[in-house]
Design an enzyme around this catalytic site. Structure first.
Site, PDB file in Angstrom:
ATOM      1  CB  THR A  20      -0.911   0.032   1.243  1.00  0.00           C
ATOM      2  OG1 THR A  20      -0.110  -0.114   2.432  1.00  0.00           O
ATOM      3  CG2 THR A  20      -1.933  -1.094   1.202  1.00  0.00           C
ATOM      4  CG  PHE A  51       3.266   5.333   9.195  1.00  0.00           C
ATOM      5  CD1 PHE A  51       4.326   4.777   8.514  1.00  0.00           C
ATOM      6  CD2 PHE A  51       3.218   5.188  10.567  1.00  0.00           C
ATOM      7  CE1 PHE A  51       5.323   4.078   9.180  1.00  0.00           C
ATOM      8  CE2 PHE A  51       4.208   4.498  11.250  1.00  0.00           C
ATOM      9  CZ  PHE A  51       5.259   3.940  10.546  1.00  0.00           C
ATOM     10  CE1 TYR A  52       5.190   0.967   7.303  1.00  0.00           C
ATOM     11  CE2 TYR A  52       4.351  -1.257   7.260  1.00  0.00           C
ATOM     12  CZ  TYR A  52       5.319  -0.364   7.615  1.00  0.00           C
ATOM     13  OH  TYR A  52       6.434  -0.805   8.291  1.00  0.00           O
ATOM     14  N   GLY A  53       0.768   3.947   3.632  1.00  0.00           N
ATOM     15  CA  GLY A  53      -0.173   4.336   2.598  1.00  0.00           C
ATOM     16  C   GLY A  53      -0.817   5.669   2.929  1.00  0.00           C
TER      17      GLY A  53
END
Length: 226
Positions: A20, A51-53
């Protein structure tokens, strides 16, 4: 077999960042297909991030879609989910308000999924917030109340390990370790984890594929080991 908080996990985990957090995320159905193959192969520790994306599509959206299709896998998996950051500036936020916002956002994104085993990972220590307050907020408001099962630390130095164990049971330490990055074996971090029987979850074990990814990615604005 390795264990985290009494949950047996496979010898290898699966990081969800690449699905992502990239300019063109992988199609959700393809990501789900990959993750299903992963868990069936014994990769029962998954590493995700708030916060991965983007706010519109990140690890929580992917996990929610996965468990909608395979709800029976929730109890098979242990999820390490990183948070504790200001999502606008991508800097650590260890204040009680920042921790609550992060954990409530993570849990809200997975609302309705039963039998989840979640370990919240402090992505980076916030040097502007008292560490004991950060840890107490997680322990008293989320672990003691049964909302999550434990807390882990990431990108930590030796002193942070020694300090963390004074306040909480540290479920794991997420750190880079490979033949290209053996630093934690030399700087006291691995020794500190060993002293307290803290499992090390080693990321990039093959050196990020030897070379860095060809696409640009945001980075947390702080020192590597804190």
């Amino acid at each position: 077999m390795p264990q985290l908080l009494n949950h047996t996990v496979g010898p290898m985990g699966h990081g969800l960042m690449g699905f992502t957090w990239r300019p063109e995320p992988m199609a959700t159905d393809k990501a789900i297909e990959t993750l299903k193959a992963s868990v069936d192969a014994g990769c029962t520790l998954w590493n995700a991030g708030e916060f991965y994306g983007t706010p519109q599509y990140n690890s929580m959206h992917l996990l929610k879609a996965y468990f909608a299709k395979y709800p029976e896998d929730a109890d098979r998996l242990t999820l390490m989910i990183k948070g504790g950051s200001d999502l606008q500036r991508l800097v650590p936020d260890g204040t009680p308000e920042g921790i609550r916002r992060s954990l409530d956002n993570i849990l809200g994104g997975l609302e309705g999924v039963a039998n989840l085993h979640i370990i919240f990972v402090i992505a980076r220590r916030d040097r502007g917030a008292p560490f004991d307050v950060t840890l107490r907020t997680i322990q008293e408001e989320y672990i003691d109340t049964g909302k999550i099962e434990g807390v882990a630390i990431s990108e930590c130095n030796e002193d942070t390990v020694h300090e963390a164990v004074k306040h909480v049971k540290v479920a794991a330490a997420e750190l880079e370790l490979s033949m290209f990055s053996p630093d934690i074996l030399r700087n006291g971090v691995a020794a500190a984890c060993n002293k307290y029987n803290i499992p090390i979850v080693a990321y990039s074990p093959i050196g990020r594929g030897v070379r860095h990814q060809s696409f640009p990615m945001p980075v947390m604005k702080c020192e590597k080991l804190i």
